[in-house]
Structures are given as C-alpha cells and as structure tokens.
Write an enzyme that holds these catalytic residues in place. Structure first.
Site, short mmCIF file in Angstrom:
data_model
loop_
_atom_site.label_atom_id
_atom_site.label_comp_id
_atom_site.label_asym_id
_atom_site.label_seq_id
_atom_site.Cartn_x
_atom_site.Cartn_y
_atom_site.Cartn_z
N GLU A 1 0.83 -1.22 0.00
CA GLU A 1 0.00 0.00 0.00
C GLU A 1 0.86 1.26 0.00
O GLU A 1 1.71 1.43 0.88
CB GLU A 1 -0.94 0.00 1.23
CG GLU A 1 -1.93 1.15 1.19
CD GLU A 1 -2.93 1.13 2.33
OE1 GLU A 1 -3.33 0.02 2.76
OE2 GLU A 1 -3.30 2.22 2.79
N LYS B 1 -7.03 -0.75 11.64
CA LYS B 1 -6.45 -1.16 10.34
C LYS B 1 -5.21 -0.31 10.05
O LYS B 1 -4.19 -0.81 9.58
CB LYS B 1 -7.51 -1.02 9.25
CG LYS B 1 -7.13 -1.61 7.90
CD LYS B 1 -6.37 -0.66 7.00
CE LYS B 1 -6.11 -1.28 5.63
NZ LYS B 1 -5.27 -0.43 4.79
N ASP C 1 4.10 -14.37 11.22
CA ASP C 1 2.76 -14.75 10.77
C ASP C 1 1.79 -13.58 11.01
O ASP C 1 1.31 -13.39 12.13
CB ASP C 1 2.33 -16.00 11.56
CG ASP C 1 0.98 -16.54 11.12
OD1 ASP C 1 0.21 -15.79 10.48
OD2 ASP C 1 0.69 -17.70 11.45
N HIS D 1 -2.04 10.30 -0.73
CA HIS D 1 -2.33 9.13 -1.58
C HIS D 1 -2.25 9.51 -3.06
O HIS D 1 -1.65 8.81 -3.85
CB HIS D 1 -3.74 8.60 -1.30
CG HIS D 1 -3.76 7.57 -0.21
ND1 HIS D 1 -3.38 6.29 -0.43
CD2 HIS D 1 -4.09 7.66 1.08
CE1 HIS D 1 -3.49 5.61 0.69
NE2 HIS D 1 -3.91 6.42 1.63
C1 MEV Z 1 -5.61 3.34 5.19
O1 MEV Z 1 -4.87 2.19 4.81
C2 MEV Z 1 -5.57 3.50 6.68
C3 MEV Z 1 -6.40 4.63 7.25
O2 MEV Z 1 -7.76 4.51 6.82
C4 MEV Z 1 -6.30 4.52 8.74
C5 MEV Z 1 -7.22 5.47 9.51
O3 MEV Z 1 -8.27 5.85 8.99
O4 MEV Z 1 -6.86 5.76 10.67
C6 MEV Z 1 -5.93 5.99 6.76
#
Ligand code: MEV
Length: 398
Positions: free
Chosen positions: A83, A276, A292, A389
C-alpha cells in the site's frame, strides 16, 4: 471447467503446461510468470518447497523506514507492504517523534496459550482436583520436547482446567501456558499439546476407571494472546506538537487528535479503520521479518473486542498540557526458527534491526503500528489522507 487431476504431482513447468493446455493462461502469461520466478534456481527451488503448487513468486515492495527512536535506540525498520503511503507515513512519524523523545515501549508479558479440548462424562470438580496430580506428570512426560526450550528460558508455565459443560454437554478444556523464548513457538506448542492430549486421556482413564476415557476433540495453540502484550507510548507537551502541515495551532491539533482518538474508542465502525491503520505498520514489519501476520492480526482484533465491544487499540491521555498516546496490542512473534530463519530477506531484516530478541521485535512492530496510526490520524484531522495518496498514485502511473 474440467477438474485438474494430479496437479500437485506435476513439476512447476508441467503445471504451467497444464494451465496453458486448459486455456487458463496464454503464452504471454507464461513469459510473465517466468519473469517473476527467481533467476537463481536455488532460490526459486526454495520458494517452490516453501508451500504447495507453486508456479512463480508474487513480489511485494521491501522498504526501509529509517530513524525510529525506540527506548533511546535507533532502528531502521524494514517494511514489506503493497500500500502506497504506509512507509512514508511511518517515516514521517519516526522523524516527528525522534525529536520528542521517540517511542517508549514495554513488553507487558509474553505468555502464549495452547488448548486441549475434550469431553468427559465424570464430575468437573474431580477433574479440576485431579489436575494437581497429573499436571507434574504431563510436564515430565513432555520433557523430551520441552528440554531445549526449557534451557532457553521457555517451556510450560502453567495449566488450568476450564469448564464449558454449561455451553456444551461434558465439554472441558485443559488450557496450557507457554513461554517460547525467541521463537514464535507455534510448532513447539502444538507438538507439546498433541503429546499431552494422549497422556491426559490415559491419566484420566486410569484415575477414574468407572467413567469412559475422555474423548479428545482437538489440541491446538490459541492465536488469542492477551498475555503476550506490548505497549508503545508517545508523549510530549501539547504546545510541542508543532511543524505539522495544516495544523498551525498545536493546542488545536492536540484537541482535535484527542477527539479523533476518542471517536475510535467509542464507535466500532471507526475503531476498525483506526486499528487497520495500526496494522498497516505492524503487518509490514511482521511480513518483513518472516512472521505470521494472520496470527498477529487475529490476536489484535480479538483483544480490541475483549470488553465485549470492538474498540481502538489506542488510548489518549490529555491532562493539562500533557499529550500522551498509547497503543497496547498482543504480539506473538519470533526471531528464530520458521520463516524468520529460512527466508533470506527475513534474515536480512532481522540483521538490519540488529538481530533483535522476540521481545525487542514486539516493541519495534508496535512502534511501527503507532507511527502509522499517528500519521494517519494526523492527516485525517488536517488535510485528509487523499492528498498524500494522490501524490503517490501519480508517481505510480508514470
Ligand atoms: C488506510 O490504509 C488506513 C487509514 O484509513 C487509517 C485510519 O483511517 O486511521 C488511513
């Protein structure tokens, strides 16, 4: 589409011929597939043996995020991720916090858990009492498996009987705790458990001859590791949260960051995305070091829901001018054995990190998680994440 018989028995090239003959791939795909195979047949062979039905290798970018200051020591952190922005985000945070004391990490505990699930027709209290008798026997009988681990400071640390008979008739569990020194320890734990399962059945059968022997359902480690836990804190005075694009007033930034962190504690929808972002950093280090990532992710998300509601893995503390932000996450990793020792790039990653112990790697990965999360939340409450991004997307399309 017809089923493919005997695919496993074919060599990698024969597999390609078969896919070609079946029209699943074309001649141009063969070229593509071969171009991603390692040019050194020894390395290509290593990847072929690593898992099953291998036809090529699927590459991911391997990056270094430099200058992490963790407990006063500098690390240049290898990260494997597909990513865009993750490495940039980690590096930005590493630089930001470097001049503000760095990442302060602590291993809270390192216990891993294995389970033997079984059914038995006898009385639970008899079983629980009898555990005192057969626990030392099980430990003794496992000695040939645990001796090496015992010598390295690991081994079996405890056992408890768990009663699930209210949930399912006659269902019990022997829960065993392990320390696995610098190994992730999955194979070690599973070998111990499988041996102990048979011994448990025999001991209980001998001790309670009037009751049929226990029926062992399964013996397997748990990827829920609430006692294999690491924390990472960043802290400074709110007024020192300076030099952040889109945040001219550090106190306003601190206030908005605090609210963003609280939202992730309160709302599971936001918590999952927030976490995430934490795993963006953690997984990249876990992958780079041959660990892992599914195990670490599964354990982390379960921990996030430990109070019955899915929450963020971070906590914010803001009293007076203090800005203290802490991540706490379970982390079952190793730095010896398995892929960590077998994969040449995993070995390289560990070398770049100074050949850390498993404890040290837990802390490095937690710092990477914190770094990614701090950067993500910083971006979200200032200019948004699309700006960064889109810059990278533009670079990719050139
Ligand atoms: C994107 O990979 C991760 C984010 O969505 C994490 C977040 O919102 O804190 C930018």
């Amino acid at each position: 589409m017809d089923p493919i018989e005997g695919f496993t028995r074919l060599s990698a090239d024969e597999k390609l011929d078969r896919l070609l003959a079946d029209g699943l791939i074309g001649p141009e795909d063969i070229e593509l597939i071969l171009s991603f195979r390692h040019t050194d047949p020894l390395v290509a062979g290593f990847f072929e043996r690593m898992t099953e039905n291998v036809v090529t290798s699927y590459h991911l970018p391997y990056s270094i995020s430099p200058n992490f200051l963790i407990n006063g020591k500098t690390y240049h952190v290898p990260m494997v991720t597909e990513e865009s922005s993750i490495v940039a985000a980690a590096s930005w945070s590493a630089k930001f916090w470097r001049s503000r004391g760095g990442f302060l990490t602590t291993v809270l505990d390192e216990i891993k858990v294995g389970q033997i699930h079984f059914t038995w027709d006898g009385q639970y209290h008899q079983l629980a009492e009898y555990l005192q008798v057969f626990q030392p026997l099980l430990i003794d009988e496992s000695r040939h498996i645990t001796a090496g681990m015992d010598a390295r400071g690991g081994g079996i640390t405890g056992m408890e009987m768990v009663d699930f008979s209210e949930e399912a008739d006659h269902l019990y569990q022997l829960r065993v705790s392990f320390l696995t020194a610098d190994a992730m320890g999955a194979n070690f734990i599973n070998s111990c458990l499988e041996l102990m399962a048979g011994r448990l059945r025999d001991h209980v059968a001998a001790a309670f001859p009037s009751v049929p022997p226990p029926e062992i359902i399964m013996a397997i480690l748990s990827n829920y590791t609430p006692n294999c836990l690491v924390s990472c804190t960043v802290e400074c005075q709110s007024k020192d949260l300076t030099g952040i694009r889109g945040a001219d007033d550090p106190n306003q930034f601190a206030r908005r960051f605090g609210l963003a962190a609280r939202i992730a504690e309160i709302d599971p929808y936001r918590a999952v995305t927030h976490n995430k972002g934490i795993f963006n950093g953690i997984d990249a280090v876990i992958l780079a070091t041959g660990n892992d990532f599914r195990a670490v992710e599964a354990g982390g998300h379960a921990w996030a829901a430990k109070d019955g509601k899915y929450q963020s893995l971070t906590r914010i503390e803001q009293t007076g001018d203090l800005f203290r932000y802490t991540l706490t996450v379970p982390m079952a990793v190793g730095t010896v054995g398995g892929l960590t020792s077998a994969h040449p790039l995993a070995r390289l990653s560990l070398r770049i990190l100074g050949n850390p112990s498993a404890r040290e790697l837990m802390q490095i990965a937690a710092a990477a998680g914190m770094a990614n999360n701090f950067s993500a939340v910083k971006a979200l409450i200032t200019n948004g994440i699309q700006e960064g991004h889109m810059k990278l997307h533009k670079r990719k399309s050139h």
